[in-house]
Structures are given as C-alpha cells and as structure tokens.
Design a protein around this motif. Structure first.
Motif, PDB file in Angstrom:
ATOM      1  N   SER A 119       1.979  19.692   0.576  1.00 27.12           N
ATOM      2  CA  SER A 119       2.438  18.609  -0.286  1.00 27.12           C
ATOM      3  C   SER A 119       2.063  17.261   0.320  1.00 27.12           C
ATOM      4  N   CYS A 120       1.705  16.332  -0.548  1.00 25.02           N
ATOM      5  CA  CYS A 120       1.408  14.960  -0.156  1.00 25.02           C
ATOM      6  C   CYS A 120       2.298  14.077  -1.015  1.00 25.02           C
ATOM      7  N   ALA A 121       3.340  13.535  -0.411  1.00 25.95           N
ATOM      8  CA  ALA A 121       4.301  12.723  -1.159  1.00 25.95           C
ATOM      9  C   ALA A 121       3.995  11.248  -0.964  1.00 25.95           C
ATOM     10  N   GLY A 122       3.987  10.520  -2.065  1.00 29.01           N
ATOM     11  CA  GLY A 122       3.735   9.092  -2.011  1.00 29.01           C
ATOM     12  C   GLY A 122       5.023   8.291  -2.105  1.00 29.01           C
ATOM     13  N   SER A 123       4.999   7.097  -1.517  1.00 29.80           N
ATOM     14  CA  SER A 123       6.178   6.229  -1.547  1.00 29.80           C
ATOM     15  C   SER A 123       6.326   5.519  -2.892  1.00 29.80           C
ATOM     16  N   GLY A 124       5.306   5.665  -3.735  1.00 33.55           N
ATOM     17  CA  GLY A 124       5.362   5.061  -5.051  1.00 33.55           C
ATOM     18  C   GLY A 124       4.574   5.901  -6.034  1.00 33.55           C
ATOM     19  N   VAL A 125       4.166   5.318  -7.117  1.00 31.77           N
ATOM     20  CA  VAL A 125       3.462   6.033  -8.173  1.00 31.77           C
ATOM     21  C   VAL A 125       1.984   6.167  -7.806  1.00 31.77           C
ATOM     22  N   GLN A 140       0.839  -1.196   0.000  1.00 28.77           N
ATOM     23  CA  GLN A 140       0.000   0.000   0.000  1.00 28.77           C
ATOM     24  C   GLN A 140       0.878   1.252   0.000  1.00 28.77           C
ATOM     25  N   LEU A 141       0.464   2.230  -0.793  1.00 31.12           N
ATOM     26  CA  LEU A 141       1.218   3.474  -0.871  1.00 31.12           C
ATOM     27  C   LEU A 141       1.226   4.184   0.476  1.00 31.12           C
ATOM     28  N   GLN A 142       2.385   4.642   0.892  1.00 31.40           N
ATOM     29  CA  GLN A 142       2.509   5.432   2.111  1.00 31.40           C
ATOM     30  C   GLN A 142       2.510   6.909   1.726  1.00 31.40           C
ATOM     31  N   LEU A 143       1.782   7.717   2.489  1.00 33.43           N
ATOM     32  CA  LEU A 143       1.663   9.135   2.192  1.00 33.43           C
ATOM     33  C   LEU A 143       2.259   9.969   3.313  1.00 33.43           C
ATOM     34  N   VAL A 144       2.946  11.039   2.961  1.00 33.51           N
ATOM     35  CA  VAL A 144       3.545  11.958   3.929  1.00 33.51           C
ATOM     36  C   VAL A 144       3.144  13.374   3.559  1.00 33.51           C
ATOM     37  N   GLU A 145       2.466  14.045   4.493  1.00 36.24           N
ATOM     38  CA  GLU A 145       2.053  15.421   4.270  1.00 36.24           C
ATOM     39  C   GLU A 145       3.084  16.394   4.832  1.00 36.24           C
ATOM     40  N   GLY A 156      -8.830   6.342   2.803  1.00 33.16           N
ATOM     41  CA  GLY A 156      -8.047   5.860   3.923  1.00 33.16           C
ATOM     42  C   GLY A 156      -6.576   5.972   3.626  1.00 33.16           C
ATOM     43  N   SER A 157      -5.795   5.155   4.300  1.00 29.02           N
ATOM     44  CA  SER A 157      -4.335   5.169   4.164  1.00 29.02           C
ATOM     45  C   SER A 157      -3.777   6.549   4.466  1.00 29.02           C
ATOM     46  N   TRP A 158      -4.279   7.168   5.503  1.00 31.73           N
ATOM     47  CA  TRP A 158      -3.895   8.531   5.865  1.00 31.73           C
ATOM     48  C   TRP A 158      -2.433   8.624   6.255  1.00 31.73           C
ATOM     49  N   GLY A 159      -1.862   9.784   5.941  1.00 36.66           N
ATOM     50  CA  GLY A 159      -0.556  10.114   6.485  1.00 36.66           C
ATOM     51  C   GLY A 159      -0.711  10.650   7.901  1.00 36.66           C
ATOM     52  N   GLN A 160       0.350  11.234   8.438  1.00 33.97           N
ATOM     53  CA  GLN A 160       0.320  11.778   9.801  1.00 33.97           C
ATOM     54  C   GLN A 160      -0.310  13.166   9.844  1.00 33.97           C
ATOM     55  N   GLY A 161      -0.443  13.797   8.709  1.00 36.27           N
ATOM     56  CA  GLY A 161      -1.062  15.106   8.663  1.00 36.27           C
ATOM     57  C   GLY A 161      -0.063  16.237   8.852  1.00 36.27           C
TER      58      GLY A 161
END
Length: 123
Positions: free
Chosen positions: A21-27, A1-6, A111-116
């Motif tokens: 910005s919301c950066a994903g660990s993949g495409v 599952q893609l990890q997201l970082v805000e 879902g799959s929320w980042g930390q915000g």
C-alpha cells in the motif's frame, strides 16, 4: 507536496503473494501519476508499475507483467501493488513516488519518495 507512506512488505516464500500500500497525505488525483519502484542491494532503483491517477491507465516493468497489478483506491488517497507468484529476484525495498504520466519516457521524473517497505522472497 503530497507525503507518501509505503506498507505491506514482509518475508514470503517463492510463489507467494503480497499486497503493498502507498498512502498519500492528500488526494493523489492532484498528481499526474504514481509509480512503484524497487531497489535491490547493490542495484539501481528500477520502475515496477505506474498508474495514471485520473483514469487508471497503467504500465509495468518488463519482468513483472502478468504477476503484479497496480490499482488506486476509490477514495483517491492510496495506490496498491498486488504481487503474485513472487520470486527471489523480486526481493528489494519498494518505494512509491510521484511523477508524470509519460509512456515514452517511462520511469523518469519521479520523486517525493516515501521510506519504502522491504520485500524479501526466500525459502
């Protein structure tokens, strides 16, 4: 599952601007849609802006239309939220999440929320 970082939050005066910005660990195009939500203290999380990763179509929550703009990077691994004319009621923790593109059931299934990232609008 893609990890997201805000990232990109901060303290800004009313009328100011921020770019999140919301950066994903993949495409990110492997997923149907990415949306920004926010949660103010004591309130439920609410949808702010959503983008369909395949073609860039968007929809927005009612009170941010004309002030917030959601875009995706050309590299397909990040989504941005440009926020203009910020107001105190925009204060909250902003999250990005993965979900379905469904304008008839907007904001559901995410879902799959980042930390915000915290946004505070105050003079």
């Amino acid at each position: 599952q893609l990890q997201l970082v805000e990232s990109g939050g901060g303290l800004v005066q009313p009328g100011g601007s921020l770019r999140l910005s919301c950066a994903g660990s993949g495409v990110i195009s492997d997923y149907d849609a990415i949306a920004w939500f926010r949660q103010a203290p004591g309130k439920e999380r609410e949808g702010v802006a959503c983008i369909k990763t395949s073609d860039g179509r968007t929809y927005y929550g009612g009170d941010v239309k004309g002030r917030f703009i959601i875009t995706k990077s050309s590299s397909q691994n990040a989504v941005y939220l440009q926020m203009l004319n910020l107001q105190p009621e925009d204060t909250g923790r902003y999250y990005c999440g993965l979900g379905p593109w469904d304008i008839f059931n907007a904001w559901t299934g995410f879902g799959s929320w980042g930390q915000g990232t915290q946004v505070t609008v105050s003079s």
